[in-house]
Design a protein around this motif. Structure first.
Motif, PDB file in Angstrom:
ATOM      1  N   TYR A  33       0.812  -1.210   0.000  1.00 52.17           N
ATOM      2  CA  TYR A  33       0.000   0.000   0.000  1.00 52.17           C
ATOM      3  C   TYR A  33       0.850   1.265   0.000  1.00 52.17           C
ATOM      4  O   TYR A  33       1.966   1.294   0.499  1.00 52.17           O
ATOM      5  CB  TYR A  33      -0.936  -0.006   1.215  1.00 52.17           C
ATOM      6  CG  TYR A  33      -1.932  -1.131   1.171  1.00 52.17           C
ATOM      7  CD1 TYR A  33      -2.890  -1.192   0.160  1.00 52.17           C
ATOM      8  CD2 TYR A  33      -1.910  -2.148   2.128  1.00 52.17           C
ATOM      9  CE1 TYR A  33      -3.796  -2.244   0.102  1.00 52.17           C
ATOM     10  CE2 TYR A  33      -2.813  -3.195   2.071  1.00 52.17           C
ATOM     11  CZ  TYR A  33      -3.754  -3.240   1.046  1.00 52.17           C
ATOM     12  OH  TYR A  33      -4.643  -4.280   0.989  1.00 52.17           O
ATOM     13  N   CYS A  34       0.257   2.337  -0.543  1.00 55.41           N
ATOM     14  CA  CYS A  34       0.934   3.630  -0.570  1.00 55.41           C
ATOM     15  C   CYS A  34       1.084   4.143   0.867  1.00 55.41           C
ATOM     16  O   CYS A  34       0.309   3.778   1.744  1.00 55.41           O
ATOM     17  CB  CYS A  34       0.112   4.650  -1.353  1.00 55.41           C
ATOM     18  SG  CYS A  34      -0.352   4.146  -3.004  1.00 55.41           S
ATOM     19  N   CYS A  37      -2.094   4.947   3.327  1.00 54.51           N
ATOM     20  CA  CYS A  37      -3.314   4.328   2.788  1.00 54.51           C
ATOM     21  C   CYS A  37      -4.185   3.751   3.902  1.00 54.51           C
ATOM     22  O   CYS A  37      -3.708   3.049   4.795  1.00 54.51           O
ATOM     23  CB  CYS A  37      -2.945   3.208   1.812  1.00 54.51           C
ATOM     24  SG  CYS A  37      -4.397   2.310   1.216  1.00 54.51           S
ATOM     25  N   HIS A  39      -6.228   1.342   3.712  1.00 54.93           N
ATOM     26  CA  HIS A  39      -6.293  -0.128   3.717  1.00 54.93           C
ATOM     27  C   HIS A  39      -5.359  -0.710   4.780  1.00 54.93           C
ATOM     28  O   HIS A  39      -5.695  -1.676   5.459  1.00 54.93           O
ATOM     29  CB  HIS A  39      -5.904  -0.684   2.344  1.00 54.93           C
ATOM     30  CG  HIS A  39      -7.013  -0.641   1.333  1.00 54.93           C
ATOM     31  ND1 HIS A  39      -8.229  -1.244   1.542  1.00 54.93           N
ATOM     32  CD2 HIS A  39      -7.083  -0.076   0.097  1.00 54.93           C
ATOM     33  CE1 HIS A  39      -9.013  -1.063   0.473  1.00 54.93           C
ATOM     34  NE2 HIS A  39      -8.337  -0.346  -0.418  1.00 54.93           N
ATOM     35  N   CYS A  67      -7.323  -2.238  -4.783  1.00 55.64           N
ATOM     36  CA  CYS A  67      -5.992  -2.132  -4.180  1.00 55.64           C
ATOM     37  C   CYS A  67      -5.756  -3.201  -3.120  1.00 55.64           C
ATOM     38  O   CYS A  67      -4.629  -3.613  -2.879  1.00 55.64           O
ATOM     39  CB  CYS A  67      -5.785  -0.742  -3.590  1.00 55.64           C
ATOM     40  SG  CYS A  67      -5.341   0.474  -4.851  1.00 55.64           S
ATOM     41  N   ASN A 137     -13.329   4.555  -0.176  1.00 54.88           N
ATOM     42  CA  ASN A 137     -12.425   5.689  -0.406  1.00 54.88           C
ATOM     43  C   ASN A 137     -12.898   6.539  -1.583  1.00 54.88           C
ATOM     44  O   ASN A 137     -12.122   7.259  -2.196  1.00 54.88           O
ATOM     45  CB  ASN A 137     -10.969   5.225  -0.568  1.00 54.88           C
ATOM     46  CG  ASN A 137     -10.796   4.231  -1.705  1.00 54.88           C
ATOM     47  OD1 ASN A 137     -11.669   4.093  -2.561  1.00 54.88           O
ATOM     48  ND2 ASN A 137      -9.671   3.537  -1.728  1.00 54.88           N
ATOM     49  N   SER A 141      -9.436   3.135  -6.963  1.00 58.79           N
ATOM     50  CA  SER A 141      -8.048   3.540  -6.811  1.00 58.79           C
ATOM     51  C   SER A 141      -7.109   2.694  -7.663  1.00 58.79           C
ATOM     52  O   SER A 141      -6.252   3.212  -8.370  1.00 58.79           O
ATOM     53  CB  SER A 141      -7.641   3.451  -5.344  1.00 58.79           C
ATOM     54  OG  SER A 141      -8.444   4.343  -4.601  1.00 58.79           O
ATOM     55  N   CYS A 228      -7.352   7.753   0.556  1.00 60.54           N
ATOM     56  CA  CYS A 228      -6.508   7.301  -0.547  1.00 60.54           C
ATOM     57  C   CYS A 228      -5.667   8.498  -0.978  1.00 60.54           C
ATOM     58  O   CYS A 228      -6.020   9.210  -1.915  1.00 60.54           O
ATOM     59  CB  CYS A 228      -7.355   6.807  -1.710  1.00 60.54           C
ATOM     60  SG  CYS A 228      -6.384   6.503  -3.205  1.00 60.54           S
ATOM     61  N   PRO A 229      -4.567   8.747  -0.274  1.00 62.36           N
ATOM     62  CA  PRO A 229      -3.784   9.948  -0.559  1.00 62.36           C
ATOM     63  C   PRO A 229      -3.324  10.019  -2.011  1.00 62.36           C
ATOM     64  O   PRO A 229      -3.264  11.111  -2.595  1.00 62.36           O
ATOM     65  CB  PRO A 229      -2.575   9.823   0.374  1.00 62.36           C
ATOM     66  CG  PRO A 229      -2.948   8.799   1.398  1.00 62.36           C
ATOM     67  CD  PRO A 229      -3.978   7.925   0.794  1.00 62.36           C
ATOM     68  N   THR A 230      -3.018   8.872  -2.586  1.00 62.01           N
ATOM     69  CA  THR A 230      -2.430   8.865  -3.929  1.00 62.01           C
ATOM     70  C   THR A 230      -3.407   9.393  -4.973  1.00 62.01           C
ATOM     71  O   THR A 230      -3.092  10.310  -5.735  1.00 62.01           O
ATOM     72  CB  THR A 230      -1.972   7.438  -4.284  1.00 62.01           C
ATOM     73  OG1 THR A 230      -1.042   7.029  -3.279  1.00 62.01           O
ATOM     74  CG2 THR A 230      -1.328   7.374  -5.647  1.00 62.01           C
ATOM     75  N   ILE A 231      -4.589   8.807  -5.027  1.00 67.80           N
ATOM     76  CA  ILE A 231      -5.552   9.213  -6.052  1.00 67.80           C
ATOM     77  C   ILE A 231      -6.154  10.579  -5.712  1.00 67.80           C
ATOM     78  O   ILE A 231      -6.458  11.371  -6.599  1.00 67.80           O
ATOM     79  CB  ILE A 231      -6.644   8.131  -6.207  1.00 67.80           C
ATOM     80  CG1 ILE A 231      -6.022   6.798  -6.621  1.00 67.80           C
ATOM     81  CG2 ILE A 231      -7.707   8.568  -7.206  1.00 67.80           C
ATOM     82  CD1 ILE A 231      -5.360   6.784  -7.970  1.00 67.80           C
TER      83      ILE A 231
HETATM   84  S1  SF4 Z   1      -3.885   4.000  -4.473  1.00 66.56           S
HETATM   85 FE1  SF4 Z   1      -5.021   4.684  -2.662  1.00 66.56          FE
HETATM   86  S2  SF4 Z   1      -6.182   2.901  -1.964  1.00 66.56           S
HETATM   87 FE2  SF4 Z   1      -4.597   2.177  -3.371  1.00 66.56          FE
HETATM   88  S3  SF4 Z   1      -2.862   1.622  -2.049  1.00 66.56           S
HETATM   89 FE3  SF4 Z   1      -2.528   3.741  -2.698  1.00 66.56          FE
HETATM   90  S4  SF4 Z   1      -3.442   4.972  -1.099  1.00 66.56           S
HETATM   91 FE4  SF4 Z   1      -4.225   2.904  -0.846  1.00 66.56          FE
END
Ligand code: SF4
Ligand code: TPP
Lengths: 487, 94
Positions: A33-34, A37, A39, A67, A137, A141, A228-231
């Motif tokens: 995971y990022c 995250c 999750h 994810c 989220n 993602s 979900c920080p990334t998206i």
């Molecule tokens: S993209 Fe978002 S949901 Fe998927 S692992 Fe990264 S932070 Fe978590």
């Protein structure tokens, strides 16, 4: 320094996680995971719940698509990874097959609320005794941020570049509220990962949802608003705050259903048969080799699991014959099934039915390899003779089985039953003649049960009398042919 | 060391597991966690304990997304006896 003696470990990696994650070569103690995250946070609270309830060795986790597809690399429990959206259906199957297991369906919002919306709705409506952890989220993602049913109004995604519009993409789907309109669920709560307090509450909710299942109470569902920080294109801390400050406005936190105090433990379903038994149940196993089956010493089929196929042409009373047998079995307290096989040619041409009488519940009404074939005409005999298991019986409406008919290793009673019935009073009573012979083969059905079935199915006094005579004559025909063999 | 003894809690961070998301730093009530200046071989600045002031509340452990990046220890005192174990964390410790 006295850390080791003065301090004791209070919180450390939960035991429900594998000690190493073998998904990749390097960094086997890190998840995929990022950073930041949700999750990962949910995984940890779930692992803690499994540890604290001491259920690791009977937990089965259903991983979704999304994810968290790799959840099975992390949890040292039974694992199944389901097709997209199907996790709660798979969880249903696992729970019903293994009632002692603790089955946890872990799903994202794309998985659960979009492609899997039917599965979750019906699992909840059936009140399956499973636990569903729903990680919301607001977005797909894993695939790079497409709109989800849970995307907020105005929220930008790759497929709603100007923000979600109700007129085009509809409103955010409130899954917890939706499920709370159903009667069956025992526990539904929406929690968040928006700050310390929310996270602590989320951990309690997850534990409760798992504990409910361990207590057999029924369907428990926890929706977790998850960053979900990334998206979202935010820092982990910004994303956490966004859950609390923005997301929660659309998805208010709280308990939507709590019947835990009132709920009675659900009855445990009968465990499913083992894998080895399935071919036999479905009747797809090759006929069991009957080494000692010889024509000179016919052995009747076991009355405790009798499988019969009755076939003939429409109007011969094929279905009634089968129904009589099933009704008599039912009256005698047996488990029975009667499966008529209507072709498009229901009114003419051939017709047949499958009948099973057994001590144990009948798993499949299909009879692929009958113990007894009742063939009321030649085409039916030709069609089904080869399916009779070795050591079984064919009762055939004809002078003799044609030479080309594959009937090796089976016992045969061939008589011109239609002709005999005609002599008794009506050619249409041939089915009851053959039933008489069949009852002799079946052996242990009490006459009173047969009489009761006849009373139930045949209303006309003329036919009652004729059918009784025909059945008696059928029994005699069998006894004459196999004198001394049966008793 | 006296200062360490007085703290109710103590913290260990596994620098190879931490991804430096900073959630523990945000969560820690007495603010005794910070990011390292150096980066680990994986490329992250990681969390580290400042060395004093941990109360052993365990909230950093709960908000940390990695299974074992953080380990929280609690002081064994004659009064508290055995510290709370892992499994009490979800129900009462935080
Ligand atoms: S993209 Fe978002 S949901 Fe998927 S692992 Fe990264 S932070 Fe978590
Ligand atoms: C049948 C099928 N359709 C589509 C996909 C592509 N797909 C993979 S993950 C995903 C969405 C997952 O979103 P979500 O459940 O919200 O999980 P997240 O990644 O956000 O945790 C989709 C559509 C797929 N794998 N299988």
């Amino acid at each position: 320094m006295s850390e080791e003696t003065e301090y004791e470990i209070a919180l450390s990696r939960p035991k429900a996680f594998y000690s190493a994650f073998e998904r990749k070569e390097e960094l086997q103690h890190q998840t995929h995971y990022c950073p930041g995250c949700g999750h990962g946070i949910v995984h940890k609270m779930l692992a803690q719940a499994i540890d604290s309830l001491e259920i690791q060795n009977r937990t089965v986790l259903i991983s979704p698509v999304g994810c968290s597809v790799f959840a099975y690399y992390y949890f040292d429990v039974g694992n199944i990874q389901a097709a997209h959206g199907r996790a709660s259906a798979v969880a249903t199957a696992v729970k019903r097959t293994r009632p002692d297991s603790i089955v946890i369906s872990y799903q994202g919002d794309g998985d659960l609320a979009a492609i899997g919306s039917a599965e979750i709705l019906h699992a909840a409506n059936r009140g399956e005794n499973i636990t569903v952890i729903f990680v919301n989220n607001t977005i797909y993602s894993m695939t790079g941020g497409q709109v989800a049913p849970t995307t907020l109004l105005g929220q930008v995604s790759t497929t709603t570049p100007k923000g979600r519009q109700a007129g085009n993409e509809g409103y955010p789907l409130h899954v917890s509220e939706l499920l709370a309109t159903l009667q069956a669920p025992v526990y539904i709560e929406r929690v968040g990962l928006g700050d310390n307090r929310q996270i602590a509450q989320a951990a309690r909710a997850v534990r409760r949802a798992v504990e409910n299942q361990a207590r057999g109470l029924g369907f428990s569902f926890v929706e977790i608003l998850s960053p979900c920080p990334t998206i979202w294109k935010m820092s982990p801390v910004e994303a956490q705050h966004w859950v609390r400050d923005v997301m929660e406005k659309t998805f208010p936190l709280g308990v939507l259903r709590d019947l835990i105090a009132q709920a009675e433990p659900r009855p445990v379903p009968r465990p499913a048969p083992s894998l080895d038994e399935i071919p036999r149940i479905l009747g797809v196993a090759p006929p069991a080799p009957a080494a000692s089956a010889e024509r000179s010493s016919p052995k009747p089929a076991s009355p405790l699991d009798l499988q019969v196929r009755v076939a003939g042409f429409g109007g011969q009373g094929v279905l009634l014959l089968g129904e009589m047998l099933a009704e008599a079995g039912l009256d005698a307290g047996l488990e029975v099934s009667w499966l008529p096989s209507y072709g498009p040619e229901m009114r003419s041409g051939t017709s047949n039915c499958h009948v099973r009488l057994a001590q144990e519940p009948v798993d499949s009404p299909l009879v692929a390899h009958p113990d007894v074939l009742v063939a009321m005409n030649e085409p039916s005999l030709i069609k089904f003779a080869a399916t009779v298991r070795r050591g079984g019986w064919i009762v055939y409406n004809g002078e003799a089985v044609p030479a080309e008919c594959p009937a090796e290793g089976v016992h045969i009673l061939a008589r011109p039953f239609t002709h005999i019935a005609d002599e008794l009073g009506d050619a249409r009573a041939a089915n009851m003649l053959m039933l008489g012979a069949l009852l002799e083969i079946a052996g242990s059905l009490p006459q009173a049960s047969v009489d009761a079935a006849l009373m139930r199915l045949v209303k006309s006094p003329r036919w009652l009398e004729l059918d009784e005579r025909a059945m008696t004559r059928g029994r005699e025909l069998f006894q004459e042919a196999f004198e001394g063999v049966r008793r | 060391m006296d200062a360490l003894k007085r703290d109710r809690g103590h913290l260990r961070v596994n620098a190879e597991e931490c991804k430096g998301c900073g959630l523990c730093i945000e969560a820690c009530p007495p603010k005794v966690i910070r990011l390292t200046e150096r980066i680990n071989h994986y490329g992250y600045r990681t969390a580290e304990y400042t060395g004093a002031g941990c109360t052993g509340c365990g909230i950093c452990f709960q908000v940390c997304p990695e299974p074992g990046a953080i380990t929280v220890l609690r002081l064994v005192t004659p009064r508290s006896g055995v510290p709370r174990r892992n499994h009490t964390a979800t129900t009462g410790a935080i």
